[in-house]
Design an enzyme around this catalytic site. Structure first.
Site, PDB file in Angstrom:
ATOM      1  CB  SER A  22      -8.536   1.309   5.688  1.00  0.00           C
ATOM      2  OG  SER A  22      -9.149   2.269   5.465  1.00  0.00           O
ATOM      3  CB  SER A  58      -8.068   3.828   2.796  1.00  0.00           C
ATOM      4  OG  SER A  58      -7.381   3.044   3.738  1.00  0.00           O
ATOM      5  CE  LYS A  77      -3.753   2.164   2.747  1.00  0.00           C
ATOM      6  NZ  LYS A  77      -4.991   2.160   3.715  1.00  0.00           N
TER       7      LYS A  77
HETATM    8  N1  GLN Z   1     -13.396   4.475   5.949  1.00  0.00           N
HETATM    9  C1  GLN Z   1     -12.690   5.031   7.252  1.00  0.00           C
HETATM   10  C2  GLN Z   1     -12.190   6.454   7.165  1.00  0.00           C
HETATM   11  O1  GLN Z   1     -12.356   6.953   5.920  1.00  0.00           O
HETATM   12  C3  GLN Z   1     -11.434   4.184   7.628  1.00  0.00           C
HETATM   13  C4  GLN Z   1     -10.293   4.405   6.991  1.00  0.00           C
HETATM   14  C5  GLN Z   1      -9.337   3.530   7.484  1.00  0.00           C
HETATM   15  O2  GLN Z   1      -9.371   2.465   8.039  1.00  0.00           O
HETATM   16  N2  GLN Z   1      -7.792   4.011   6.946  1.00  0.00           N
HETATM   17  O3  GLN Z   1     -11.625   7.072   8.068  1.00  0.00           O
END
Ligand code: GLN
Length: 490
Positions: free
Chosen positions: A180, A156, A81
């Site tokens: 995410s 994400s 990532k």
């Molecule tokens: N969707 C959540 C956010 O937007 C979690 C994102 C994540 O776990 N990095 O914060």
């Protein structure tokens, strides 16, 4: 080969059926062919990848007693990532702010996999600064879900999920602040694991919300995730939240029978809000667990409805602080035209960050400001305690908790962009785990509407990753959802 498990790849490499160079080339060619459609990778570099692969082959030739050559991951390719710093490759975090940033050092996780002899295929697309649930906030464009390119892959870690689902990489790293790793794994039909907070060092992992962020593996199966987690986990003095615990072999309990396993089913995870297709598939998976000898017990997590609101105070607060370092002086982007210093800061940040990141910085700055701190931030921290206490109570009655990972299957592009709250609710079942610091994973358990994958979430006690992995692996021994791949991509 593209559908092989890490264990099978390891055996093929050890028996010289394939070389690391051949294996890396196979995946690089697929990336070249399919990435223009999927947009899962932000950066690839064939020369660098092949140099690493040649080095892995060389090491195997000169002596298998070398620690790296003896590792079961030696010579296997994976992708990172783009939140993990990689020396010599750019690290963008999905943002214009870091579009040209090349880190002078490797993240702990990157170092660990390199030491195990793994080969880097490239850097994976993600929501900007890991803020999002659909990968639509990336400066480098949205990632497509390989099961249906008109739908999001989740976020994400959407690039990681899409790359594995399309078999552009056998495994990838991800990060999970509120879901995410698990949510994109669910939406793309993969297995992904968020470890207990503190198990994997975040050194060199660009910070979003430091009290929640954790790195973890994403792959096809629980068995693969166990191998990857064993390589990534471990104490690191460079991350003050890294826990000093003895090294663990996360594969050690995969083959335990599930007889007597007590599965807690929180009533709050099975209420309104979950789509019917997801419910039917998750219920069928639970029946499979009962057949494997597990029993289910109803539990309650009474404060879970407060998890999304508490998260959206705490995570933006921490993000507003973490992202203050992107000021045009130290890293990345600087506005080309500006007046004085304050003007340079404000133009740089106005131009360098996307809309969602700005929204979080605004919310975070607001909830931390004088006069609002007690009303919002402190309250959210208290709720966080209550959420953790709910889990402690629930785990008195069960060994693991199960439920859906996501309330729906992958949605269409644009479906939730108009209303941020709708997007935030995508993580309704995953966020409480991060607030409590617990380990959680998602594994594929069938298909819902429009033939899109559905994920089953397993939450374990603190540091009980092996029990979750055991439960997931046993299920994957009697089902084949995890080895299905999107049609037309072979
Ligand atoms: N969707 C959540 C956010 O937007 C979690 C994102 C994540 O776990 N990095 O914060």
């Amino acid at each position: 080969m593209i559908n092989a498990s890490l264990k099978e790849l390891s055996a093929a490499l050890a028996q010289r059926k394939i070389s690391a160079v051949e294996l890396a080339t196979l995946f690089l060619n697929r990336i070249e062919r399919m990435n223009p459609t999927l947009n899962a990778f932000i950066t690839t570099d064939r020369d660098k990848t092949l140099a690493q692969a040649r080095c892995a082959d060389e090491m195997r030739k000169v002596g298998a007693d070398d620690a790296a050559a003896a590792s079961s991951l030696h010579g296997i390719p994976l992708a990172h990532k783009d939140i993990f710093c990689t020396q010599g490759w750019r690290t963008t975090c999905g943002s214009k702010m870091l579009a040209n940033f090349i880190s002078p050092y490797d993240a702990h996780v990157v170092e660990r996999f390199a030491a195990a002899g793994m080969v880097t295929l490239g850097k994976l697309n993600m929501d900007e600064f890991a803020m999002g649930s659909s990968n639509e906030t990336s400066f480098f464009g949205a990632v497509k879900n390989p099961w249906d390119v008109s739908r999001v892959p989740g976020g994400s870690s959407g690039g990681s999920a899409a790359a594995i689902a399309a078999r552009l990489a056998p495994a990838a790293t991800g990060t999970d602040t509120g879901g995410s790793i698990r949510q994109p794994a669910a939406l793309c039909g993969l297995t992904g694991l968020k470890p207990t907070y503190g198990v994997v060092s975040r050194y060199g992992m660009i910070a979003f919300a430091s009290s929640l962020d954790q790195a973890g593996p994403m792959a096809k199966s629980a068995e693969d995730c166990a191998l990857l987690l064993t390589a990534m986990a471990g104490f690191d003095t460079r991350d003050s939240t890294s826990l000093e615990r003895p090294a663990e072999d996360y594969s050690r309990d995969l083959n335990q029978p599930l007889t007597g396993l007590k599965i807690g089913l929180p009533k709050e995870f099975f209420g309104a809000g979950m789509d019917n297709d997801v419910r039917a598939v998750v219920e069928a998976a639970l029946d499979e667990y009962r057949k494997l000898g597990a029993t289910t017990v109803a539990v309650s997590l009474p404060n879970s409805e407060l998890s999304v609101p508490a998260y959206y105070v705490i995570a933006p607060a921490e993000a507003s602080s973490n992202l203050s370092r992107f000021d045009g002086v130290r890293y990345g982007y600087r506005a080309p035209d500006y007046g004085d210093l304050a003007d340079m800061y404000s133009k740089t940040r106005a131009q360098g960050f996307g809309a969602e990141v700005k929204r979080r910085i605004l919310i975070g700055t607001y909830v931390l400001s004088h006069g609002y701190y007690d009303a919002y931030y402190l309250q959210a921290q208290k709720i966080r305690r209550l959420i953790a206490a709910d889990f402690t109570e629930a785990f008195k009655q069960c060994d693991v908790i199960m439920g859906p990972t996501s309330p729906s299957v992958a949605f269409a592009f644009g479906a939730k962009n108009a209303d941020p709250v709708q997007m935030y609710l995508s993580d309704i079942y995953t966020i409480s785990t991060n607030l409590a610091g617990l380990p959680g994973m998602s594994l594929p358990c069938g298909f819902g509407n429009n033939n899109m994958p559905v994920g089953l979430q397993i939450i374990g006690r603190w540091f009980d990753e092996t029990k979750m992995l055991n439960a997931a692996h046993q299920y994957q021994q009697v089902t084949d959802w995890h080895s299905r791949m999107p049609e037309g991509l072979a």
